[in-house]
Design a protein around this motif. Structure first.
Motif, PDB file in Angstrom:
ATOM      1  N   ARG A  42      39.228  33.468  43.013  1.00 31.30           N
ATOM      2  CA  ARG A  42      39.797  34.597  44.118  1.00 31.30           C
ATOM      3  C   ARG A  42      40.739  33.911  44.839  1.00 31.30           C
ATOM      4  NH1 ARG A  42      39.841  34.255  49.548  1.00 31.30           N
ATOM      5  NH2 ARG A  42      37.929  33.101  49.599  1.00 31.30           N
ATOM      6  N   PHE A 257      27.827  38.545  40.448  1.00 30.60           N
ATOM      7  CA  PHE A 257      29.309  38.818  41.242  1.00 30.60           C
ATOM      8  C   PHE A 257      30.177  37.695  40.866  1.00 30.60           C
ATOM      9  CE2 PHE A 257      27.229  40.676  45.414  1.00 30.60           C
ATOM     10  CZ  PHE A 257      26.824  41.633  44.493  1.00 30.60           C
ATOM     11  N   ARG A 261      34.168  37.899  38.610  1.00 32.65           N
ATOM     12  CA  ARG A 261      35.487  37.470  39.161  1.00 32.65           C
ATOM     13  C   ARG A 261      36.278  36.604  37.864  1.00 32.65           C
ATOM     14  NH1 ARG A 261      39.035  38.910  41.926  1.00 32.65           N
ATOM     15  NH2 ARG A 261      37.835  39.296  43.771  1.00 32.65           N
ATOM     16  N   ILE A 269      37.119  43.018  44.402  1.00 33.15           N
ATOM     17  CA  ILE A 269      35.602  43.102  44.147  1.00 33.15           C
ATOM     18  C   ILE A 269      34.929  43.087  45.305  1.00 33.15           C
ATOM     19  CG2 ILE A 269      33.751  42.444  42.537  1.00 33.15           C
ATOM     20  CD1 ILE A 269      35.891  40.913  40.913  1.00 33.15           C
ATOM     21  N   ARG A 270      34.126  44.242  45.509  1.00 31.03           N
ATOM     22  CA  ARG A 270      33.352  44.372  46.821  1.00 31.03           C
ATOM     23  C   ARG A 270      31.976  44.368  46.687  1.00 31.03           C
ATOM     24  NH1 ARG A 270      35.684  47.159  50.154  1.00 31.03           N
ATOM     25  NH2 ARG A 270      37.544  48.062  48.930  1.00 31.03           N
ATOM     26  N   THR A 271      31.252  43.632  47.470  1.00 32.90           N
ATOM     27  CA  THR A 271      29.874  44.026  47.536  1.00 32.90           C
ATOM     28  C   THR A 271      29.290  45.182  48.567  1.00 32.90           C
ATOM     29  OG1 THR A 271      27.802  43.039  48.476  1.00 32.90           O
ATOM     30  CG2 THR A 271      29.584  42.236  49.476  1.00 32.90           C
ATOM     31  N   LEU A 291      33.964  37.318  45.709  1.00 35.76           N
ATOM     32  CA  LEU A 291      34.315  38.540  46.171  1.00 35.76           C
ATOM     33  C   LEU A 291      35.110  38.499  47.278  1.00 35.76           C
ATOM     34  CD1 LEU A 291      32.121  38.960  44.067  1.00 35.76           C
ATOM     35  CD2 LEU A 291      30.948  40.757  45.608  1.00 35.76           C
TER      36      LEU A 291
END
Length: 326
Positions: A42, A257, A261, A269-271, A291
């Motif tokens: 990330r 999650f 990535r 990418i979101r929670t 994330l």
């Protein structure tokens, strides 16, 4: 293996489905390393911003579809609140509040298979345009199975993205819904893309899918060219067929999650929904495990965490919120 695959991704190569399955199956003891390397990916491909978004349940309940996780389906007795499309002022005020609380984007979500062209759709267009131009926040929407004419109209009023979750892996989709197909989901994504819209599409973990199907879902999103992915975790709703689904272990969620990535290194990418009850005190691990997005505020039929708690989490992580890109 974890470090080797992370280096592979950061060098510009793709991992394979087999390698994805290896990563998602590491032990709890090795999961912190997996999260750390996902976050290295990330950091390599993105900045330190967290993109915060908020949604409003613009039209609630009485949905004809039978998605087995959903409180708004007419097929299940869940006691969920129902209402027609909210008036423009209510939606606009919600967008104004969302921006004040740190959201970079705001989405109108409507229950049901679609929104018919005419008065209701025109109201949504006018409202979206007002929000973008006057409140200066990015606008998105989730209106079901739209057609090309509608997609072009949404493009004209300047929405940032159209949201259409694929929900799960193609191989598992028939187990969660039978009133529309996975092909229907893909078709609306292609329609929106044909109109020049960017897509936001993700799904839900904890529906009964296997680890391999989570990997299948990630590679499906990759093949569709999706670069904004909300990842929800099932919040079992009493009255739905999934009300007794066993909750996923937090490490299990965080592994999924992180591997998303690895598979989608460039994506936002979101929670999203379900993080509060499933990750609990471990919610920050999502943002230190690859994330870079967060859905804030309440969801469609369930409450979210307080804004102050999320803001404190971001301060503690030394992560800044993204500004709207208009």
């Amino acid at each position: 293996m974890i470090i080797e695959y992370a280096k592979k991704v950061m060098s510009g190569q793709d991992i394979t489905p087999q390698e994805g399955n290896e990563l998602i199956s590491v032990t709890d003891e090795d999961t912190p390393l997996l999260l750390a390397m996902a976050d290295k990916i990330r950091q390599h491909f993105a900045n330190n911003e967290v993109d915060c978004c908020a949604i409003i349940n613009g039209r609630s309940g009485k949905c004809s579809e039978n998605c087995r996780f959903c409180a708004q389906s007419i097929h299940y007795d869940t006691g969920a609140t129902t209402h027609k499309l909210l008036d423009s002022d209510t939606i606009i005020n919600a967008a104004r509040k969302a921006k004040a609380l740190g959201a970079a984007r705001f989405s109108i979500v409507t229950s049901g298979r679609s929104v018919s062209e005419g008065e209701e759709f025109n109201q949504i267009l006018t409202t979206l345009q007002h929000i973008k131009n006057d409140i200066k926040i990015e606008t998105c929407c989730s209106l079901g199975l739209i057609n090309l004419t509608q997609a072009k109209a949404l493009k004209t009023v300047g929405i940032s993205r159209y949201h259409a979750n694929i929900e799960t892996a193609p191989s598992y989709f028939p187990q969660i819904c039978t009133t529309h197909t996975f092909t229907d989901k893909v078709s609306v994504i292609h329609i929106a893309q044909k109109a020049g819209l960017r897509l936001c599409s993700g799904g839900i973990f904890g529906l009964g899918e296997t680890r391999s199907q989570r990997i299948e879902m990630a590679f499906t999103l990759k093949s569709l060219g999706i670069d904004s992915i909300p990842l929800n975790i099932l919040n079992p709703i009493i009255g739905t067929p999934f009300e007794n689904n066993s909750p996923l272990d937090p490490w299990e969620i965080l592994r999924a999650f992180a591997v998303f990535r690895f598979i989608l290194p460039y994506a936002l990418i979101r929670t999203a929904g379900g993080r509060e009850i499933n990750l609990r005190s471990m919610q920050a691990y999502a943002l230190t495990g690859g994330l870079n997005g967060l859905m804030i505020g309440d969801y469609l039929t369930t409450k979210g965490r307080t804004i102050s708690e999320d803001q404190q989490m971001l301060r503690d992580l030394n992560r800044r919120t993204a500004a709207p890109h208009l």
